[in-house]
Design a protein around this motif. Structure first.
Motif, PDB file in Angstrom:
ATOM      1  N   ASP A  52       0.798  -1.225   0.000  1.00 20.06           N
ATOM      2  CA  ASP A  52       0.000   0.000   0.000  1.00 20.06           C
ATOM      3  C   ASP A  52       0.829   1.273   0.000  1.00 20.06           C
ATOM      4  O   ASP A  52       0.272   2.359   0.097  1.00 20.06           O
ATOM      5  CB  ASP A  52      -0.909   0.034   1.242  1.00 20.06           C
ATOM      6  CG  ASP A  52      -1.853  -1.149   1.282  1.00 20.06           C
ATOM      7  OD1 ASP A  52      -2.336  -1.562   0.217  1.00 20.06           O
ATOM      8  OD2 ASP A  52      -2.094  -1.662   2.394  1.00 20.06           O
ATOM      9  N   ILE A  53       2.152   1.146  -0.088  1.00 22.80           N
ATOM     10  CA  ILE A  53       2.988   2.320   0.107  1.00 22.80           C
ATOM     11  C   ILE A  53       4.253   2.203  -0.745  1.00 22.80           C
ATOM     12  O   ILE A  53       4.807   1.131  -0.903  1.00 22.80           O
ATOM     13  CB  ILE A  53       3.325   2.450   1.610  1.00 22.80           C
ATOM     14  CG1 ILE A  53       3.907   3.795   1.950  1.00 22.80           C
ATOM     15  CG2 ILE A  53       4.190   1.342   2.090  1.00 22.80           C
ATOM     16  CD1 ILE A  53       4.002   4.047   3.453  1.00 22.80           C
ATOM     17  N   LYS A  54       4.665   3.325  -1.320  1.00 19.77           N
ATOM     18  CA  LYS A  54       5.918   3.393  -2.069  1.00 19.77           C
ATOM     19  C   LYS A  54       6.552   4.735  -1.751  1.00 19.77           C
ATOM     20  O   LYS A  54       5.885   5.766  -1.803  1.00 19.77           O
ATOM     21  CB  LYS A  54       5.660   3.278  -3.576  1.00 19.77           C
ATOM     22  CG  LYS A  54       6.926   3.408  -4.409  1.00 19.77           C
ATOM     23  CD  LYS A  54       6.590   3.369  -5.898  1.00 19.77           C
ATOM     24  CE  LYS A  54       7.775   3.855  -6.700  1.00 19.77           C
ATOM     25  NZ  LYS A  54       7.400   4.259  -8.041  1.00 19.77           N
ATOM     26  N   GLY A  55       7.833   4.720  -1.424  1.00 23.01           N
ATOM     27  CA  GLY A  55       8.466   5.979  -1.084  1.00 23.01           C
ATOM     28  C   GLY A  55       9.971   5.888  -1.107  1.00 23.01           C
ATOM     29  O   GLY A  55      10.559   4.864  -1.456  1.00 23.01           O
ATOM     30  N   SER A  56      10.597   6.993  -0.724  1.00 18.74           N
ATOM     31  CA  SER A  56      12.047   7.022  -0.596  1.00 18.74           C
ATOM     32  C   SER A  56      12.433   7.987   0.516  1.00 18.74           C
ATOM     33  O   SER A  56      11.682   8.892   0.867  1.00 18.74           O
ATOM     34  CB  SER A  56      12.723   7.394  -1.916  1.00 18.74           C
ATOM     35  OG  SER A  56      12.336   8.671  -2.353  1.00 18.74           O
ATOM     36  N   LYS A 129      11.865   8.929  -6.721  1.00 13.07           N
ATOM     37  CA  LYS A 129      11.017   8.389  -7.797  1.00 13.07           C
ATOM     38  C   LYS A 129       9.580   8.194  -7.313  1.00 13.07           C
ATOM     39  O   LYS A 129       8.976   7.163  -7.521  1.00 13.07           O
ATOM     40  CB  LYS A 129      11.582   7.056  -8.297  1.00 13.07           C
ATOM     41  CG  LYS A 129      13.009   7.121  -8.772  1.00 13.07           C
ATOM     42  CD  LYS A 129      13.101   7.826 -10.097  1.00 13.07           C
ATOM     43  CE  LYS A 129      14.522   7.710 -10.619  1.00 13.07           C
ATOM     44  NZ  LYS A 129      14.759   8.521 -11.776  1.00 13.07           N
ATOM     45  N   CYS A 130       9.038   9.202  -6.672  1.00 17.00           N
ATOM     46  CA  CYS A 130       7.685   9.139  -6.129  1.00 17.00           C
ATOM     47  C   CYS A 130       6.855  10.271  -6.708  1.00 17.00           C
ATOM     48  O   CYS A 130       7.380  11.313  -7.078  1.00 17.00           O
ATOM     49  CB  CYS A 130       7.709   9.255  -4.608  1.00 17.00           C
ATOM     50  SG  CYS A 130       8.641   7.959  -3.812  1.00 17.00           S
ATOM     51  N   GLU A 131       5.563  10.048  -6.755  1.00 17.51           N
ATOM     52  CA  GLU A 131       4.670  11.072  -7.299  1.00 17.51           C
ATOM     53  C   GLU A 131       4.259  12.099  -6.261  1.00 17.51           C
ATOM     54  O   GLU A 131       3.795  13.178  -6.604  1.00 17.51           O
ATOM     55  CB  GLU A 131       3.439  10.403  -7.907  1.00 17.51           C
ATOM     56  CG  GLU A 131       3.795   9.542  -9.105  1.00 17.51           C
ATOM     57  CD  GLU A 131       2.600   8.825  -9.695  1.00 17.51           C
ATOM     58  OE1 GLU A 131       1.461   9.271  -9.458  1.00 17.51           O
ATOM     59  OE2 GLU A 131       2.820   7.832 -10.389  1.00 17.51           O
ATOM     60  N   SER A 151       9.710  11.128   0.788  1.00 12.76           N
ATOM     61  CA  SER A 151       8.712  11.263  -0.263  1.00 12.76           C
ATOM     62  C   SER A 151       7.943   9.947  -0.375  1.00 12.76           C
ATOM     63  O   SER A 151       8.541   8.862  -0.372  1.00 12.76           O
ATOM     64  CB  SER A 151       9.394  11.578  -1.599  1.00 12.76           C
ATOM     65  OG  SER A 151       8.427  11.746  -2.608  1.00 12.76           O
ATOM     66  N   PHE A 152       6.611  10.047  -0.433  1.00 11.65           N
ATOM     67  CA  PHE A 152       5.751   8.881  -0.613  1.00 11.65           C
ATOM     68  C   PHE A 152       4.732   9.168  -1.691  1.00 11.65           C
ATOM     69  O   PHE A 152       4.358  10.330  -1.913  1.00 11.65           O
ATOM     70  CB  PHE A 152       5.030   8.528   0.699  1.00 11.65           C
ATOM     71  CG  PHE A 152       5.885   7.802   1.692  1.00 11.65           C
ATOM     72  CD1 PHE A 152       6.108   6.441   1.590  1.00 11.65           C
ATOM     73  CD2 PHE A 152       6.476   8.496   2.739  1.00 11.65           C
ATOM     74  CE1 PHE A 152       6.912   5.788   2.497  1.00 11.65           C
ATOM     75  CE2 PHE A 152       7.285   7.852   3.654  1.00 11.65           C
ATOM     76  CZ  PHE A 152       7.490   6.487   3.542  1.00 11.65           C
ATOM     77  N   ASP A 153       4.274   8.110  -2.350  1.00 10.84           N
ATOM     78  CA  ASP A 153       3.266   8.282  -3.394  1.00 10.84           C
ATOM     79  C   ASP A 153       1.917   8.706  -2.829  1.00 10.84           C
ATOM     80  O   ASP A 153       1.130   9.293  -3.529  1.00 10.84           O
ATOM     81  CB  ASP A 153       3.097   7.000  -4.220  1.00 10.84           C
ATOM     82  CG  ASP A 153       4.172   6.887  -5.287  1.00 10.84           C
ATOM     83  OD1 ASP A 153       4.910   7.871  -5.507  1.00 10.84           O
ATOM     84  OD2 ASP A 153       4.288   5.817  -5.895  1.00 10.84           O
ATOM     85  N   LYS A 154       1.639   8.379  -1.561  1.00  9.87           N
ATOM     86  CA  LYS A 154       0.374   8.823  -1.001  1.00  9.87           C
ATOM     87  C   LYS A 154       0.571   9.762   0.151  1.00  9.87           C
ATOM     88  O   LYS A 154       1.530   9.803   0.781  1.00  9.87           O
ATOM     89  CB  LYS A 154      -0.541   7.730  -0.526  1.00  9.87           C
ATOM     90  CG  LYS A 154      -0.119   6.330  -0.490  1.00  9.87           C
ATOM     91  CD  LYS A 154      -1.125   5.568   0.296  1.00  9.87           C
ATOM     92  CE  LYS A 154      -1.479   4.231  -0.158  1.00  9.87           C
ATOM     93  NZ  LYS A 154      -2.328   3.485   0.579  1.00  9.87           N
TER      94      LYS A 154
END
Length: 154
Positions: A52-56, A129-131, A151-154
């Protein structure tokens, strides 16, 4: 971006530097980062991916602070950033992210960590590389500054 994602990284960095390097850092004012230029001389960057999560996450040290942390952790103080300092920054990146991962896991957020990369040099860049937006958090110490970026996509 959810503050619940950011605070574990802040507290983990404070904890890692206090326990591993007997170094106190004082948080500054967070802000949205608008460019990719690192705010330090040596930076560790790590990616995180879960269902549920993508970030850096990145941590950037000014040279003076990186050298002092190296001295306090390992008893040696090089005159400049070298391979040992780069390795240490990679390990700190892992420790901070691991600490944040434990805190976030307790809140139901699970993710895997990539292997960190470390970049050094004046005005090097860090690309998340996150939105989602990148939050930049400065910290001061008596030996220099350290900045984290999350940074996280959500």
């Amino acid at each position: 971006m959810n503050v619940e994602y950011i605070n574990p990284f802040l507290s983990s960095l404070v904890n890692v530097l206090a326990t591993m390097a007997n170094t106190t850092i004082v948080p500054g004012q967070p802000r949205i980062k608008k460019d990719e230029v690192a705010r330090g001389d040596v930076s560790g960057l790590i990616g995180m991916v879960g269902a549920d999560i993508k970030g850096s996450f990145s941590v950037s040290f000014e040279e003076s602070l990186a050298l002092e942390v190296m001295y306090r952790m390992l008893g040696e103080k090089p005159k400049a950033i070298n391979a040992d300092v780069i390795d240490m920054v990679g390990e700190i990146t892992n420790m901070v992210t691991g600490g944040a991962k434990r805190i976030l896991g307790d809140k139901g957020y699970e993710f895997s960590m990539a292997t960190p990369i470390v970049v050094s040099g004046k005005a090097h860049t860090i690309t998340h590389k996150c939105e989602g937006p990148t939050i930049l958090m400065p910290f001061d110490s008596e030996f220099g500054k350290v900045h984290i970026e999350v940074s996280f996509d959500k």
